[in-house]
Design an enzyme around this catalytic site. Structure first.
Site, PDB file in Angstrom:
ATOM      1  N   VAL A 182       0.734  -0.151  -2.337  1.00 44.18           N
ATOM      2  CA  VAL A 182       1.960   0.004  -3.120  1.00 44.18           C
ATOM      3  C   VAL A 182       1.594  -0.137  -4.589  1.00 44.18           C
ATOM      4  O   VAL A 182       0.931  -1.101  -4.980  1.00 44.18           O
ATOM      5  CB  VAL A 182       3.008  -1.058  -2.729  1.00 44.18           C
ATOM      6  CG1 VAL A 182       4.278  -0.881  -3.558  1.00 44.18           C
ATOM      7  CG2 VAL A 182       3.320  -0.981  -1.241  1.00 44.18           C
ATOM      8  N   HIS A 240       4.049  -2.215   5.805  1.00 45.85           N
ATOM      9  CA  HIS A 240       3.836  -0.833   5.364  1.00 45.85           C
ATOM     10  C   HIS A 240       3.101  -0.022   6.443  1.00 45.85           C
ATOM     11  O   HIS A 240       1.979   0.471   6.224  1.00 45.85           O
ATOM     12  CB  HIS A 240       3.037  -0.814   4.057  1.00 45.85           C
ATOM     13  CG  HIS A 240       3.788  -0.197   2.916  1.00 45.85           C
ATOM     14  ND1 HIS A 240       4.930  -0.756   2.397  1.00 45.85           N
ATOM     15  CD2 HIS A 240       3.581   0.947   2.216  1.00 45.85           C
ATOM     16  CE1 HIS A 240       5.378   0.001   1.410  1.00 45.85           C
ATOM     17  NE2 HIS A 240       4.583   1.049   1.281  1.00 45.85           N
ATOM     18  N   ASN A 289      -0.681   0.684 -11.099  1.00 43.99           N
ATOM     19  CA  ASN A 289      -1.383  -0.535 -10.707  1.00 43.99           C
ATOM     20  C   ASN A 289      -1.029  -0.913  -9.268  1.00 43.99           C
ATOM     21  O   ASN A 289       0.141  -0.828  -8.876  1.00 43.99           O
ATOM     22  CB  ASN A 289      -1.006  -1.699 -11.631  1.00 43.99           C
ATOM     23  CG  ASN A 289      -1.305  -1.401 -13.090  1.00 43.99           C
ATOM     24  OD1 ASN A 289      -2.419  -1.012 -13.429  1.00 43.99           O
ATOM     25  ND2 ASN A 289      -0.309  -1.575 -13.951  1.00 43.99           N
ATOM     26  N   GLY A 292       4.906   1.608 -11.509  1.00 46.79           N
ATOM     27  CA  GLY A 292       5.066   2.844 -12.263  1.00 46.79           C
ATOM     28  C   GLY A 292       3.863   3.213 -13.097  1.00 46.79           C
ATOM     29  O   GLY A 292       3.666   4.380 -13.443  1.00 46.79           O
TER      30      GLY A 292
END
Length: 373
Positions: free
Chosen positions: A222, A280, A228, A225
């Site tokens: 994940v 995830h 990173n 914006g």
């Protein structure tokens, strides 16, 4: 009267430290921090609390006091990740207020009463369908769909075929919400999690999403914006077993409300939302599946009004806070209270908005002298 056990003479080394200089002189200031919440009743992370402590206090010692107070009130939720850590939770004033509002206004019985008060003459079903569409559209926009709300609503109302990947995302979310409703009485399983994903993303970009297929490597991360990496999910090895463990926890009987370990369904639903996002399990579309499973669990526990309450509408307007609630949880020894707190704030506003729509419609009807059918 039975006397308490005699003291051993040994003191907690933690409090022994407070009794020594230079902390001894500020002992009252330190002990005032021995509580899980700040003075305004908020459950804040270290990065927020450290600016609120009095000047000259040792930040590490202050945080240790807060953590000691929280540990005394922790409710253990479920094992998460690999290696296993226990997710834990502290009941807060905001959570208790939200639970009260949810119990009073979103149960199946409450929805049936609202419908009977308005009646068919008000076309309440049309209004409710409009609210279902809001969740599907907002959830897609939260994931990056660029289609406008007006165009998306037109597509759903007229059931026209989607023309772009963004419109296919909206249609997929709409189908996924309906699928969650249809499957509300099924137990959670690895297969059901995969099927919800397949229903939600199939036909958008099958190569990108791999509908209904779990990730096969540890390359899924994940990012924020700026690109990173902010979350690296647990390893793919053992993923299916962990999802089975999660399913087993979800499927446990609720038990009596008088039991010490009773957990309100909404808290459990939010925890399911968090756990799916934390794992995830898919290449893409994880957030949509996590939110759909929150709804699925609320439907299962007879909170039928959630079919018409769009939490993603508010999440879309606060994506940074949504992301940070995950990060604060992970940074603080898997304490989902941060995530639960943020979700409660969103749910509270969403339910209040839903009831205001109902009351406005009811008042309009009364003003025009319509009676329920």
């Amino acid at each position: 009267m039975k006397k308490p056990p005699a003291s051993t003479g040994r003191t907690d080394p933690f409090f022994d430290l407070l009794a020594r200089p230079p902390h001894k002189q500020r002992l009252p200031d330190y002990l005032a921090l021995l509580k899980p919440l700040d003075d305004q009743g908020r459950y804040l992370p270290f990065e927020a609390l450290r600016y609120r402590w009095a000047a000259g206090l040792d930040a590490n010692l202050c945080w240790a006091l807060v953590k000691k107070a929280r540990a005394a009130q922790y409710i253990h939720l479920l094992p998460l990740g690999e290696p296993v850590q226990w997710g834990k939770y502290v009941s807060t004033p905001l959570a208790r207020k939200t639970l009260s509002v949810v119990d009073r206004h979103t149960s199946t019985a409450a929805l049936e009463y609202m419908t009977s008060q308005i009646g068919e003459r008000a076309h309440f079903s049309y209004l409710l369908n409009d609210l279902i569409e809001d969740e599907a559209i907002a959830s897609s926009q939260l994931e990056g769909a660029a289609t406008t709300t007006r165009v998306a609503k037109d597509m759903l109302k007229h059931q026209r075929q989607p023309r772009t990947p963004d419109e296919r995302m909206v249609m997929g979310n709409y189908r996924m919400m309906n699928f969650a409703w249809e499957k509300r009485y099924e137990p959670l399983s690895v297969e059901l999690i995969a099927e919800i994903h397949r229903v939600g993303v199939e036909g958008i970009d099958d190569e990108q999403y791999s509908p209904g297929m779990f990730r096969t490597n540890d390359e899924v991360v994940v990012q924020d914006g700026a690109g990173n990496t902010v979350h690296r999910p647990p390893p793919v090895t053992g993923l299916v077993l962990r999802l089975a463990r999660l399913s087993g926890w979800i499927n446990q009987p609720d038990g009596s409300i008088l039991d010490n370990n009773f957990l309100h369904p909404m808290i459990k639903a939010i925890t399911l939302h968090f756990a799916l996002g934390f794992e995830h399990p898919f290449r893409d579309g994880n957030g949509r599946v996590a939110r759909a499973l929150f709804y699925w669990f609320m439907f299962k526990h007879e909170f039928a009004a959630f079919r018409y309450i769009a939490i993603s509408l508010l999440l879309r307007n606060a994506p940074v806070k949504y992301g940070r609630s995950y990060l604060h949880t992970e940074a603080d020894e898997l304490d989902p209270t941060y995530f639960i707190e943020f979700q409660c704030s969103v749910i509270l506003r969403a339910v209040v908005g839903f009831t205001e729509v109902y009351r406005k419609r009811l008042n309009d009807l009364r003003a025009n002298h319509f009676a329920p059918v």
